[in-house]
Enzyme design. Structure first.
Site, PDB file in Angstrom:
ATOM      1  N   HIS A 289       7.346 -27.067  -0.261  1.00 15.95           N
ATOM      2  CA  HIS A 289       6.708 -28.184  -0.960  1.00 15.95           C
ATOM      3  C   HIS A 289       5.595 -27.699  -1.883  1.00 15.95           C
ATOM      4  O   HIS A 289       4.745 -28.481  -2.298  1.00 15.95           O
ATOM      5  CB  HIS A 289       6.184 -29.192   0.062  1.00 15.95           C
ATOM      6  CG  HIS A 289       7.275 -29.808   0.879  1.00 15.95           C
ATOM      7  ND1 HIS A 289       7.877 -31.006   0.557  1.00 15.95           N
ATOM      8  CD2 HIS A 289       7.911 -29.355   1.991  1.00 15.95           C
ATOM      9  CE1 HIS A 289       8.817 -31.279   1.445  1.00 15.95           C
ATOM     10  NE2 HIS A 289       8.862 -30.293   2.325  1.00 15.95           N
TER      11      HIS A 289
ATOM     12  N   GLU B 240       0.823  -1.208   0.000  1.00  9.33           N
ATOM     13  CA  GLU B 240       0.000   0.000   0.000  1.00  9.33           C
ATOM     14  C   GLU B 240       0.857   1.258   0.000  1.00  9.33           C
ATOM     15  O   GLU B 240       0.416   2.316  -0.455  1.00  9.33           O
ATOM     16  CB  GLU B 240      -0.930  -0.013   1.218  1.00  9.33           C
ATOM     17  CG  GLU B 240      -2.185   0.812   1.034  1.00  9.33           C
ATOM     18  CD  GLU B 240      -3.232   0.523   2.087  1.00  9.33           C
ATOM     19  OE1 GLU B 240      -4.186  -0.201   1.778  1.00  9.33           O
ATOM     20  OE2 GLU B 240      -3.081   1.006   3.230  1.00  9.33           O
TER      21      GLU B 240
ATOM     22  N   LYS C 262     -13.636   1.358  -4.338  1.00 10.51           N
ATOM     23  CA  LYS C 262     -14.737   1.756  -3.462  1.00 10.51           C
ATOM     24  C   LYS C 262     -15.774   2.575  -4.228  1.00 10.51           C
ATOM     25  O   LYS C 262     -16.990   2.385  -4.061  1.00 10.51           O
ATOM     26  CB  LYS C 262     -14.207   2.566  -2.269  1.00 10.51           C
ATOM     27  CG  LYS C 262     -13.393   1.763  -1.272  1.00 10.51           C
ATOM     28  CD  LYS C 262     -12.973   2.654  -0.114  1.00 10.51           C
ATOM     29  CE  LYS C 262     -12.126   1.902   0.893  1.00 10.51           C
ATOM     30  NZ  LYS C 262     -11.702   2.762   2.016  1.00 10.51           N
TER      31      LYS C 262
END
Length: 426
Positions: free
Chosen positions: A303, A282, A417
């Site tokens: 793995h 951010e 948003k």
């Protein structure tokens, strides 16, 4: 104390040359960070927080906790920096198999009806309270969760008693959540205006959950204060946070690396890695710049992602977070009838084996042309959580400013948003 090991990058960078080249610029940025009044007033409330930490606020929080001695659960409602720091600190210091009282649970960090329904079911026979965290109160995810949990707690205890079980951490002057808290008579705690969410772990955002989780906040802040002093050096060669920031910058801009992976070897560091990811992503993901940041927890991820890191596209470098000493450990027993062929590690602790895995993996990845930084801390305790969290905050500030962007805003978050509200609102 924290140690930065750069041996795993010397085959990839002319480190001495670059430190000489960038030392003046880093000194200039350091001076700007600590002397630019406008920058400090707008964005840098976190920078000197360890110097001026208000320990009276901790006592206020302890009194609040003592007022609810039989609390089973504190539900912390928040998203992004409003919950990641608290979750990181709690899991850094606690075992998942020994629940504290109250247990700290989280809500409002996604929009999952399944999660919230099951949380409500879990809380049905519990003695619980809420800490809702939001600067504005308009962020959808925590606002939705608070609406539902507020209704539930009022139905359980009645509106008058419920208001003593709702603690609000928000802006001191404005916002939907502040207005609601004042109207309802909730206990409030302040998020400083000059502290962004991802830098807020040492404010009430993180400290209130830490107090309820019985963490040693005083030791944590001692660690943060020592980290402040250690990273106050303007001389690059004396400042490990700035060395780390420069290494990141060089791999991104001169080696064309696209990604940094934070590698840990203890499950306690999983949520710390999530906090770290938000901090750097951010802060630096702007103007089509910045490293994509990811995390692995080994040996589990050896793995799965280990194959790609070893032999896949050479797009990344690793920062290994090494905890050199673990408090609780297992010893491998010696068995006379050795059917499992494991006596070659008999008598060794899990930590000793884990360290060998770490060393072998670093060596393999370096030989596989994957640069490796290593950050070593002595142990998982409150002091070193405080030290490490502040170290990364300071490194992030320097790293972003080296890139030429503002690491303290996040306008890009608002774009989704706006589109979301356009779809949801009539």
């Amino acid at each position: 104390m924290l140690k930065l090991n750069l041996e795993g990058i010397y085959n990839f960078l002319d480190w001495r040359k670059h430190t000489q080249t960038y030392a003046p610029q880093i000194k200039s940025i350091h001076q700007k960070l600590h002397q630019d009044k406008q920058l400090k007033e707008k964005y840098l409330g976190w920078l000197e927080l360890p110097l001026h930490f208000d320990f009276k606020e901790i006592e206020k929080m302890k009194q609040l906790k003592n007022f609810h001695p039989n609390l089973d659960v504190l539900v912390v409602i928040g998203i992004g920096g409003s919950y990641l720091g608290a979750k990181a600190g709690i899991e850094f210091l606690q075992t998942p198999f020994k629940k504290t009282k109250p247990e700290i649970l989280f809500a409002g960090h996604q929009v999952s009806g399944n999660y919230l329904t099951n949380l409500l079911h879990f809380l049905k026979n519990k003695n619980w309270a809420i800490n809702v965290i939001s600067k504005s109160g308009t962020t959808l995810e925590p606002a939705l969760a608070f609406r539902i949990l507020k209704k539930e707690i009022e139905e359980k205890y009645g509106k008058q008693l419920a208001k003593n079980r709702i603690f609000v951490t928000t802006d001191s002057q404005k916002g939907v959540l502040l207005n609601l808290a004042l109207k309802e008579g909730y206990q409030t705690f302040v998020i400083p205006d000059s502290v962004g969410g991802r830098f807020s772990v040492f404010t009430s955002v993180g400290i209130l959950p830490f107090v309820f989780a019985n963490l040693d906040v005083a030791s944590m802040m001692k660690g943060a204060l020592q980290s402040y002093h250690d990273t106050f050096q303007e001389d690059l060669l004396q400042n490990q946070a700035y060395k780390y920031a420069l290494a990141r910058y060089l791999f991104h801009t001169q080696q064309n690396k696209k990604m940094e992976i934070l590698v840990s070897y203890e499950p306690n560091l999983l949520s710390f890695s999530e906090w770290w990811k938000q901090l750097f992503a951010e802060s630096e993901g702007k103007e089509e710049k910045g490293l994509f940041v990811g995390a692995t927890n080994n040996s589990t991820d050896l793995h799965s992602l280990g194959q790609f890191i070893q032999e896949g596209t050479k797009m990344l470098f690793e920062t290994v977070l090494n905890v050199s000493s673990i408090k609780d450990d297992c010893v491998v027993p010696h068995i006379l009838n050795e059917l499992d062929n494991l006596n070659y590690v008999a008598g060794k602790t899990y930590s000793q084996i884990n360290q060998k895995i770490l060393q072998a993996t670093r060596q393999a990845h370096i030989e596989g042309k994957v640069p490796n930084l290593e950050i070593v801390i002595p142990t998982l305790d409150a002091y070193h959580f405080g030290y490490l969290a502040y170290f990364f905050q300071k490194a992030c500030a320097m790293s972003g400013l080296l890139l030429g962007i503002n690491p303290f805003n996040q306008h890009g978050v608002e774009i989704y948003k706006q589109k979301m509200f356009a779809l949801l609102k009539p």
